[in-house]
Every structure is written in structure tokens, then in C-alpha cells.
Design a protein around this motif. Structure first.
Motif, PDB file in Angstrom:
ATOM      1  N   VAL A 142      -3.346  -1.408  14.664  1.00 48.11           N
ATOM      2  CA  VAL A 142      -3.798  -1.133  15.916  1.00 48.11           C
ATOM      3  C   VAL A 142      -4.700  -2.126  16.512  1.00 48.11           C
ATOM      4  O   VAL A 142      -5.661  -2.396  15.737  1.00 48.11           O
ATOM      5  N   ALA A 143      -4.569  -2.311  17.746  1.00 46.42           N
ATOM      6  CA  ALA A 143      -5.216  -3.450  18.388  1.00 46.42           C
ATOM      7  C   ALA A 143      -5.222  -3.626  20.055  1.00 46.42           C
ATOM      8  O   ALA A 143      -4.177  -2.678  20.317  1.00 46.42           O
ATOM      9  N   TRP A 144      -6.077  -4.314  20.607  1.00 48.84           N
ATOM     10  CA  TRP A 144      -5.845  -4.418  22.176  1.00 48.84           C
ATOM     11  C   TRP A 144      -4.531  -5.572  22.337  1.00 48.84           C
ATOM     12  O   TRP A 144      -4.625  -6.494  21.470  1.00 48.84           O
ATOM     13  N   LEU A 145      -3.839  -5.575  23.323  1.00 48.77           N
ATOM     14  CA  LEU A 145      -2.935  -6.545  23.344  1.00 48.77           C
ATOM     15  C   LEU A 145      -3.559  -8.017  23.821  1.00 48.77           C
ATOM     16  O   LEU A 145      -3.052  -8.785  23.282  1.00 48.77           O
ATOM     17  N   GLU A 146      -4.693  -8.014  24.255  1.00 51.92           N
ATOM     18  CA  GLU A 146      -5.435  -9.390  24.594  1.00 51.92           C
ATOM     19  C   GLU A 146      -6.423  -9.762  23.472  1.00 51.92           C
ATOM     20  O   GLU A 146      -7.006 -10.993  23.785  1.00 51.92           O
ATOM     21  N   ALA A 147      -6.569  -8.958  22.532  1.00 52.15           N
ATOM     22  CA  ALA A 147      -7.568  -9.375  21.600  1.00 52.15           C
ATOM     23  C   ALA A 147      -7.164 -10.417  20.330  1.00 52.15           C
ATOM     24  O   ALA A 147      -5.907 -10.141  19.829  1.00 52.15           O
ATOM     25  N   LEU A 148      -7.779 -11.459  20.076  1.00 53.78           N
ATOM     26  CA  LEU A 148      -7.573 -12.186  18.763  1.00 53.78           C
ATOM     27  C   LEU A 148      -8.326 -11.755  17.589  1.00 53.78           C
ATOM     28  O   LEU A 148      -8.048 -11.965  16.639  1.00 53.78           O
ATOM     29  N   HIS A 149      -9.091 -10.853  17.788  1.00 54.09           N
ATOM     30  CA  HIS A 149     -10.237 -10.176  16.968  1.00 54.09           C
ATOM     31  C   HIS A 149     -10.204  -8.812  16.977  1.00 54.09           C
ATOM     32  O   HIS A 149      -9.520  -8.027  17.802  1.00 54.09           O
ATOM     33  N   ASP A 150     -11.014  -8.008  16.361  1.00 53.87           N
ATOM     34  CA  ASP A 150     -10.999  -6.386  16.350  1.00 53.87           C
ATOM     35  C   ASP A 150      -9.652  -5.788  16.268  1.00 53.87           C
ATOM     36  O   ASP A 150      -9.163  -5.427  17.329  1.00 53.87           O
ATOM     37  N   VAL A 151      -9.173  -5.788  15.023  1.00 51.04           N
ATOM     38  CA  VAL A 151      -7.984  -5.012  14.573  1.00 51.04           C
ATOM     39  C   VAL A 151      -8.362  -3.779  13.532  1.00 51.04           C
ATOM     40  O   VAL A 151      -9.370  -4.015  12.616  1.00 51.04           O
ATOM     41  N   LEU A 152      -7.550  -2.789  13.980  1.00 51.13           N
ATOM     42  CA  LEU A 152      -7.814  -1.556  12.952  1.00 51.13           C
ATOM     43  C   LEU A 152      -6.675  -1.476  12.026  1.00 51.13           C
ATOM     44  O   LEU A 152      -5.463  -1.691  12.458  1.00 51.13           O
ATOM     45  N   PHE A 153      -6.719  -1.169  10.639  1.00 48.92           N
ATOM     46  CA  PHE A 153      -5.900  -1.031   9.891  1.00 48.92           C
ATOM     47  C   PHE A 153      -6.057   0.328   9.389  1.00 48.92           C
ATOM     48  O   PHE A 153      -7.020   0.809   9.070  1.00 48.92           O
ATOM     49  N   VAL A 154      -4.968   1.153   9.466  1.00 51.41           N
ATOM     50  CA  VAL A 154      -4.913   2.680   9.279  1.00 51.41           C
ATOM     51  C   VAL A 154      -4.008   2.798   8.003  1.00 51.41           C
ATOM     52  O   VAL A 154      -3.158   2.541   8.177  1.00 51.41           O
ATOM     53  N   THR A 155      -4.572   3.571   7.283  1.00 51.13           N
ATOM     54  CA  THR A 155      -3.463   3.932   5.803  1.00 51.13           C
ATOM     55  C   THR A 155      -3.875   5.358   5.577  1.00 51.13           C
ATOM     56  O   THR A 155      -4.841   6.193   6.194  1.00 51.13           O
TER      57      THR A 155
ATOM     58  N   LEU B 224       0.306  -7.921   1.774  1.00 50.96           N
ATOM     59  CA  LEU B 224      -0.588  -9.290   2.256  1.00 50.96           C
ATOM     60  C   LEU B 224      -0.557  -9.099   3.829  1.00 50.96           C
ATOM     61  O   LEU B 224       0.350  -8.342   4.413  1.00 50.96           O
ATOM     62  N   SER B 225      -1.611  -9.807   4.110  1.00 51.18           N
ATOM     63  CA  SER B 225      -1.818  -9.981   5.719  1.00 51.18           C
ATOM     64  C   SER B 225      -1.546 -11.434   6.085  1.00 51.18           C
ATOM     65  O   SER B 225      -2.425 -12.344   5.661  1.00 51.18           O
TER      66      SER B 225
ATOM     67  N   LEU C 102       0.778  -1.093  -0.027  1.00 50.70           N
ATOM     68  CA  LEU C 102       0.049   0.071  -0.009  1.00 50.70           C
ATOM     69  C   LEU C 102       0.931   1.299  -0.015  1.00 50.70           C
ATOM     70  O   LEU C 102       0.339   2.349  -0.270  1.00 50.70           O
ATOM     71  N   GLY C 103       1.920   1.129   0.385  1.00 52.38           N
ATOM     72  CA  GLY C 103       2.927   2.219   0.388  1.00 52.38           C
ATOM     73  C   GLY C 103       4.612   1.714   0.340  1.00 52.38           C
ATOM     74  O   GLY C 103       4.720   0.721   0.687  1.00 52.38           O
ATOM     75  N   THR C 104       5.298   2.673   0.509  1.00 54.37           N
ATOM     76  CA  THR C 104       6.614   2.270   0.430  1.00 54.37           C
ATOM     77  C   THR C 104       7.198   2.440   1.789  1.00 54.37           C
ATOM     78  O   THR C 104       8.539   2.041   2.153  1.00 54.37           O
TER      79      THR C 104
ATOM     80  N   VAL D 297       0.866   1.002   5.775  1.00 56.17           N
ATOM     81  CA  VAL D 297      -0.499   0.733   6.781  1.00 56.17           C
ATOM     82  C   VAL D 297      -0.041   0.615   7.990  1.00 56.17           C
ATOM     83  O   VAL D 297       1.275   0.149   8.545  1.00 56.17           O
ATOM     84  N   ILE D 298      -0.856   0.827   9.160  1.00 52.50           N
ATOM     85  CA  ILE D 298      -0.609   0.662  10.580  1.00 52.50           C
ATOM     86  C   ILE D 298      -1.678  -0.052  11.058  1.00 52.50           C
ATOM     87  O   ILE D 298      -2.854  -0.036  11.035  1.00 52.50           O
TER      88      ILE D 298
END
Length: 403
Positions: free
Chosen positions: A390-403, A62-63, A37-39, A387-388
Motif C-alpha cells: 500500500v502506498a501513495w501514488l506520488e511517493a517514492l518512500h513510505d510504503v506499507l507492507f500488509v500481511t 523478495l522485494s 510469505l504465502g501462496t 503480502v499487500i
């Protein structure tokens, strides 16, 4: 007759072996390789998307996401599966993954390592260590460095050829970290027994032969701030509550790790390092707190504090990440733990690595913190390739991708 019987058995056995090793599920790449998505990490991020899965890594476009029995790569732009690898045999439960720019290494508890080509999803190699398995995998400098029960072993990232081994000193049981440095130097940090159970040893290794070049005792935390600098807590610190940490800046090359500078910190809790700066988040007023109220940048060229940023009243910082001359950190608004509302208001801050100045601010979507979470701050897990994460340390789900 014996000779011909042996030839016949071998001829029958080889297809069986081939069937066994190739019976894994391998879905190759679907379409062209997704470009990044970027260099670099975004300097002024403005778009936020919420994902229901938590990746091990973001690399190129890729993720990389673990599955119950393998790993898959998703196209970051579309969310569609690009390739998948999974095992069908026993011992394939919940692998861990380490990723480089070219290879995904899936690490299974049963003692098997599988090297997968990042671009195609095809298996490059397999190897296994049945007596205790592999642990603490590191991929970098073209090598896969893994802990084994007898020490540390390094394999070629491309071919699995064993490159070198390192036997652990008698008092040391496991590696904590591996740092890749120029001129064929790898620094291996080992956890070792001591009077207070918190000392470790760093060994400089020639990563072509495994020859030990030098050894130095440090204390627990070791960070690489550039290609010639490691930062560690002095081994003579007593770890008493309220004591100021004595932090050592080490010049590192093939000849050794020599003290360049030393400084003290009353709230030493390193988050990340880069561009000659190490970032520490802490709470001087409450050293045992899980929340950081102050973010500090230390200049490792001179061994001094470069800047300090205080969170506004009623706010705290999550873990920070350094990338491309910038620091990325989430500023979280605190909420009353016993209240009904657990909605978190947070901002993503982009700071200058060397001055701490605010370069950009982005309000993140409000998120409800799950009630079983102890650590409620959002934190930056990864920054790069446009891309950045962002997530909680304890979470396996609910992730934010910031571009």
C-alpha cells in the motif's frame, strides 16, 4: 605475418571486452533463497509494517528495489540485502525494472537491457539498442517484449535470443500494453494517431514467429480479465465530458478478437481485472475528480454490472487490485485540505470479486500526507505471495507492507 598479427590482436582484445562487460558490481545471493510469505494474497491481513523504500515489485520472498545505477533484492522478512547488481559505466542512471517469477530485467535509459537471475543475482545476459534505446518493457510468457524505434522486439527471458519483431503500422508510434494469452498468442496494444488522438490498435501476434494473426481498433484502455477475454472502450466514443463510455467485451484467441458483449458506464475508470471481473473506480457526481466515491465490478462473461459499492460520506477509494478471487482497496477518510492537520485515517478492505461483499477490514496506521502531494489517497499497488503493498501514488518512500 598478417595472420599471426590478427590472431595476436584478437587474443589481446577478448580479455579487454570481457573486463568491460564484467566490471559491473555483482554481489551474488546471500544465503538460501527466501520463500514467499504465502501462496496467495492474504485473505485476512492483520499485520502492518512501514518501510522507508519503495520497491518495483514483490516476488516470492523478495522485494525488488531500484538503486541509482542498478537494482537490488531485499529479503522481505528481514529487510537485509539478498543480492545487488549495479553498473559503473556511463548511462547507468536510475534504471527501471520489470520482474517475472524467475528473472529481473533492468532497463537503462542509455539503451541497455540486463537480465538477472532472480534467485542468484547473477547476470544471465546483456543487450543494447543504441539508436533510441528500449522503452515500455514487458516480461511474461518467457519473453521480454520491448519497444524499439523501429517497432517491437521480443527476446528470450533466459538467453536474450531474439525471438520475433513486429513493425508498427504507419500511424502507430508506440505500444501501450502487452498481454500474454494461451496458445502462443500475444496481444500488443499500440497507440496510434486519429482524429481525436485517442484511438489505438490491438494486434494479435504469434509469439514464436512474430507473425501478425489479426488486428482490431479499440480506444485507449485495454484490460485482460481472463485468458480469453479483453475489455476495451469502443473506438467510436467521443470522450465528451459527461458522456457514458461504451465498453466492449472481446473474446480473444488466435483467430481474432470478437465482440462478446457491450455495456455502458457513466464513470468508467478501470483499476484492475481478474477472474472474469473488471473493477472500475469513479465519481459519477464529479467525473473529473481524482477521487473515487464508487467502486463497481462488471461481469465480463455477460457484459453486465455485477455489484457496486458506495464509499461512506467523507470517504473515498484508492486504486483497487484483484488477486485470488478477492479485491483489495483502501477506503480513505477525507480531510480538509486547508487545515493544519493532514493525518489520514484509512482502512484496507478485502471484498469478494464476484459479489463485492466485504470479507475483511483492517485499520491502517494513521499517516501524515506530505503537503506537496496532489493525490492524497492511499492505494493498493500489489497483492500476492502473502503480502499487500500500500502506498501513495506520488511517493517514492513510505510504503506499507500488509500481511
Amino acid at each position: 605475418m598478417v595472420f599471426f598479427a590478427a590472431v595476436l590482436i584478437i587474443a589481446m582484445f577478448n580479455p579487454l571486452v570481457e573486463w568491460y562487460t564484467e566490471r559491473d558490481v555483482i554481489n551474488g545471493n546471500q544465503g538460501p533463497f527466501p520463500a514467499a510469505l504465502g501462496t496467495e494474497a492474504p485473505a485476512a491481513p492483520s499485520q502492518v509494517s512501514r518501510q522507508s523504500y519503495r520497491p518495483e515489485a514483490l516476488v516470492h520472498g523478495l522485494s525488488i528495489v531500484p538503486t541509482d545505477s542498478g537494482v537490488r533484492a531485499l529479503n522481505l522478512r528481514t529487510g537485509k540485502e539478498y543480492w545487488r547488481y549495479e553498473r559503473r559505466d556511463a548511462g547507468a542512471d536510475m534504471p527501471s525494472d520489470e520482474v517475472s517469477a524467475a528473472t529481473v530485467v533492468a532497463w537503462f535509459d542509455g539503451g541497455k537491457l540486463v537480465g538477472i537471475d532472480l534467485r542468484t543475482g547473477n547476470v544471465r545476459w546483456r543487450t543494447a539498442f543504441s539508436q533510441g534505446g528500449f522503452q515500455d518493457i514487458h516480461v511474461g510468457a518467457g519473453q521480454v517484449v520491448a519497444q524499439t524505434p523501429g517497432g517491437v522486439a521480443a527476446f528470450s527471458e533466459r538467453s536474450r535470443k531474439k525471438l520475433w519483431t513486429l513493425r508498427l503500422p504507419r500511424s502507430c508510434r508506440y505500444p501501450w500494453a502487452v498481454h500474454d494469452l494461451p496458445n502462443h498468442l500475444t496481444a500488443v496494444e499500440l497507440g496510434c494517431e486519429s482524429s481525436d488522438d485517442q484511438n489505438c490498435v490491438v494486434i494479435g501476434v504469434d509469439n514464436r514467429t512474430g507473425a501478425e494473426l489479426w488486428k482490431r481498433t479499440v480506444r485507449q484502455e485495454l484490460y485482460k480479465t481472463d485468458n480469453h477475454t479483453l475489455v476495451a472502450v469502443s473506438p467510436i466514443t467521443t470522450s465528451q465530458r459527461g458522456e457514458m463510455a461504451r465498453v466492449q467485451v472481446l473474446d480473444v484467441d488466435r483467430k481474432g478478437a470478437r465482440l462478446r458483449a457491450e455495456f455502458s458506464s457513466d464513470s468508467w475508470s478501470p483499476d484492475d481485472a481478474g477472474d472474469g471481473i473488471i473493477i472500475s473506480g469513479g465519481n459519477p457526481e464529479s467525473p473529473g475528480s481524482a477521487r473515487a466515491s464508487v467502486l463497481t465490478g462488471y461481469d465480463t462473461q455477460v457484459g453486465k454490472r455485477a455489484w457496486e459499492r458506495q464509499a461512506p460520506a467523507g470517504n473515498s477509494f484508492g486504486l483497487a487490485k484483484c488477486a485470488d478471487g478477492r479485491v483489495y482497496v483502501v477506503q480513505n477518510a477525507l480531510f480538509f485540505e486547508g487545515g493544519e492537520s493532514r493525518v489520514l485515517h484509512a482502512d484496507l478492505l478485502v471484498l469478494d470479486t464476484h459479489s463485492g461483499d466485504l470479507l475483511h477490514r483492517l485499520r491502517l496506521p494513521d499517516m501524515t500526507v506530505p503537503r506537496d502531494f496532489f493525490l492524497t489517497d492511499l492505494t493498493v499497488r500489489e497483492a500476492g505471495d502473502g503480502v499487500i503493498r500500500v502506498a501513495w501514488l506520488e511517493a517514492l518512500h513510505d510504503v506499507l507492507f500488509v500481511t
